[in-house]
Enzyme design. Structure first.
Site, PDB file in Angstrom:
ATOM      1  N   ILE A 297       0.819  -1.220   0.000  1.00  0.00           N
ATOM      2  CA  ILE A 297       0.000   0.000   0.000  1.00  0.00           C
ATOM      3  C   ILE A 297       0.851   1.268   0.000  1.00  0.00           C
ATOM      4  O   ILE A 297       0.323   2.376  -0.074  1.00  0.00           O
ATOM      5  CB  ILE A 297      -0.947   0.035   1.227  1.00  0.00           C
ATOM      6  N   ARG A 299       5.261   2.852  -0.492  1.00  0.00           N
ATOM      7  CA  ARG A 299       6.698   2.593  -0.578  1.00  0.00           C
ATOM      8  C   ARG A 299       7.427   3.902  -0.288  1.00  0.00           C
ATOM      9  O   ARG A 299       7.092   4.952  -0.841  1.00  0.00           O
ATOM     10  CB  ARG A 299       7.061   2.065  -1.966  1.00  0.00           C
ATOM     11  N   TYR A 302      12.849   4.278   3.082  1.00  0.00           N
ATOM     12  CA  TYR A 302      13.463   3.314   3.994  1.00  0.00           C
ATOM     13  C   TYR A 302      12.647   2.037   4.180  1.00  0.00           C
ATOM     14  O   TYR A 302      12.944   1.248   5.063  1.00  0.00           O
ATOM     15  CB  TYR A 302      13.682   3.972   5.357  1.00  0.00           C
ATOM     16  N   GLY A 303      11.620   1.828   3.397  1.00  0.00           N
ATOM     17  CA  GLY A 303      10.868   0.592   3.560  1.00  0.00           C
ATOM     18  C   GLY A 303       9.608   0.561   2.724  1.00  0.00           C
ATOM     19  O   GLY A 303       9.209   1.556   2.105  1.00  0.00           O
ATOM     20  N   ASP A 416      11.538  14.592  11.648  1.00  0.00           N
ATOM     21  CA  ASP A 416      11.121  14.396  10.251  1.00  0.00           C
ATOM     22  C   ASP A 416       9.616  14.617  10.114  1.00  0.00           C
ATOM     23  O   ASP A 416       8.894  13.773   9.565  1.00  0.00           O
ATOM     24  CB  ASP A 416      11.502  12.996   9.775  1.00  0.00           C
TER      25      ASP A 416
END
Length: 589
Positions: A297, A299, A302-303, A416
């Site tokens: 669902i 991207r 970092y993952g 962040d």
């Protein structure tokens, strides 16, 4: 056994982090304590020297008044005197009567000095003494030398701690009395040459009168003032020497403390964090099994985020799979896992529910860490792109501030804050996620992290604190008010992040759009101020947002011409709640 290992690893990691907090606090507060002690002692010194100069005239008046009273009531001066009418004892009797006169005069002068500076005791001694003692408690090299706290005691003893009995005490009055005795001994009294004079009452009165007449009030007052200033100045110089020695010793200790903190931050804590991640993931795997993916669902850098079947009774459920390429990334991921896993439940934070390490991922060559959490509807980026009402956008802004405030209360900095790290539920209420850069201030190494558009100028210098989240929220709030995800025009012109960062350091910020509410624009400007100290506390930002939100429900957004906001002064509202350095909260947790 896996649960026991997980608990041991977590306890050790928690101790390392708490130690790092204590060390960071000591590094931060010790120089401030030294500056405080120097400042207060200087104020005390100047105050006492001023009193010494101003009191000379008053002391002269006190001496004159006392001498006149003694001359008028000689019988009171001689009260309690053991009369001796032996003609051979005139010299001894003269000295005894002299002592009575001096004692009466000494008490009057001493009382005046005590009353003049005694009020300084509570103002200067309590906090200053405790501050110095806390600095000196770990400095063993001070043994045998005059300490700064003892020097302060000497300064004060010269003023108000006057011992009128002990000849060995540190006292201005004693020095004054010694000089006075020397002065009187040089006088040739008219009766001193006769050995036949009887020490009768008339003779005693005459002796008292002659002693009083021989004294000069102005000279005595000058002597008292001069001696008082000499003692205060001497004690002040002793303090300056002692505090310099103390500062040198403490600076060496702080260097060692910083080295130990670096070791904890870079070596010990990350190693135990990785062990804690492995043992905790093993527990979750044994109890709940491997999560079963439904579909991808999202991207990110970092993952990969995927929806999955209900896991650990969590529904709807999702997991983020991360493949750390090396030990450094493993350690970073492990620290993220620890901070995220240990954060208590909060409605504005996406809670990490568990983790599993998939050792079969990529054929077993690169294990993947699956971080399982509740699945949200969408992120704020998608929400703005698809359209959100003005009222809902303001509510999201309030939710984000609540989430950041909660992290700060836990001693964490997100680092962040951006559109894609704000997730929305089915009611469009916001929660913060992605704590990959989230870290306690004590564990920060000054690394440059975050998304360039949202990064505060000081992030590039490597010296920053929790106010970087306030700056990032200011940029995020611009997007919320703009109602779109396109870059600000002032930022869209740059070819790379280096150009952007250089311009941000020079003061470039997003532009004011025509439809911005003036109150919103003022709040943005305050949040993205160049100087961290000029940014508002979130305890101030949230009430401002709530007022804007309340007004927005009864008024249309309107179109206001943007102007520079008035000079902003940091309020003290909710200061204690928003103070970032709440390391004791970790201890309670």
């Amino acid at each position: 056994m896996a649960a026991l290992l997980s608990e041991i690893h977590s306890q050790c990691l928690r101790r390392f982090i708490l130690s790092a907090f204590d060390m960071a606090r000591e590094i931060q507060i010790t120089p401030r304590r030294i500056l405080y002690a120097q400042d207060i002692e200087m104020k005390l010194y100047k105050k006492l020297m001023k009193i010494a100069g101003e009191q000379q005239e008053k002391i002269t008046g006190i001496i004159q008044k006392t001498l006149q009273e003694m001359k008028t009531n000689v019988s009171e001066v001689l009260e309690g005197y053991n009369k001796n009418e032996d003609p051979q004892a005139t010299k001894m009797a003269t000295l005894e009567i002299q002592q009575l006169v001096l004692k009466r005069l000494r008490n009057s002068v001493a009382t005046q000095i005590v009353q003049s500076v005694g009020c300084l005791q509570e103002s200067f001694t309590g906090t200053l003494q405790r501050c110095l003692e806390s600095l000196e408690k770990n400095c063993h090299d001070l043994e045998g030398n005059l300490s700064a706290s003892d020097a302060v005691k000497q300064i004060l003893s010269a003023a108000y701690n006057i011992d009128l009995k002990s000849s060995a005490s540190f006292s201005v009055v004693h020095t004054f009395m010694d000089r006075l005795r020397t002065l009187l001994s040089s006088f040739i009294l008219p009766w001193s040459s006769s050995t036949q004079i009887q020490c009768n009452a008339h003779w005693q009165v005459q002796v008292v009168t002659n002693i009083i007449d021989s004294l000069s009030a102005s000279k005595l007052a000058k002597t008292v003032s001069t001696q008082f200033q000499e003692h205060v100045k001497s004690s002040h110089e002793a303090f300056q020497s002692a505090i310099r020695s103390l500062e040198n010793q403490l600076s060496g200790q702080l260097e060692q403390t910083e080295e130990q903190r670096i070791l904890i931050r870079k070596r010990h804590a990350p190693r135990f964090a990785k062990l804690a991640l492995e043992s905790t993931s093993l527990c979750d795997l044994i109890v709940w099994g491997m999560p079963k993916q439904i579909r991808e669902i999202g991207r990110g850098q970092y993952g990969v985020v995927s929806s999955c079947e209900p896991w650990a009774e969590i529904e709807p459920c999702a997991f983020k799979s991360v493949v750390p390429p090396d030990d450094r990334h493993w350690n970073d991921l492990a620290m993220e896992f620890y901070y995220t896993r240990t954060i208590s439940e909060h409605p504005r934070i996406v809670k990490l529910r568990g983790s599993v390490i998939d050792y079969t991922y990529g054929g077993g060559s690169s294990p993947a860490v699956l971080l399982i959490m509740e699945r949200m509807t969408r992120d704020l980026h998608c929400g703005l792109r698809n359209g959100l009402s003005w009222v809902k956008r303001l509510q999201i802004a309030i939710d984000v501030v609540e989430g950041i405030r909660y992290l700060h209360s836990q001693g964490l900095v997100h680092r962040d804050i951006k559109l894609k790290n704000v997730l929305l539920d089915c009611e469009d209420r916001a929660k913060l996620t992605d704590f990959g850069f989230c870290i306690p201030e004590a564990m920060m190494s000054g690394s440059v992290v975050g998304t360039p558009v949202h990064m505060a100028p000081e992030l590039l210098s490597g010296r920053y604190d929790s106010s970087v989240d306030v700056y990032a929220f200011g940029i995020l709030f611009w997007y919320i008010c703009a109602g779109q995800v396109r870059l600000p025009n002032h930022f869209d012109q740059f070819q790379n992040k280096e150009q952007l960062w250089n311009s941000v350091r020079k003061g470039i910020r997003p532009e004011c759009l025509a439809h911005f509410n003036q109150a919103c624009w003022n709040l943005m400007e305050q949040c993205w101020a160049a100087e961290p100290s000029e940014r508002p506390l979130l305890g101030y930002v949230q009430p401002q947002l709530e007022v804007i939100y309340k007004n927005s429900k009864t008024e249309s957004p309107g179109k206001l011409t943007c102007s520079h906001s008035p000079s902003y002064q940091q309020p003290l509202i909710n200061y204690q709640e928003d103070c970032y350095y709440t390391y004791m909260h970790f201890r309670e947790y």
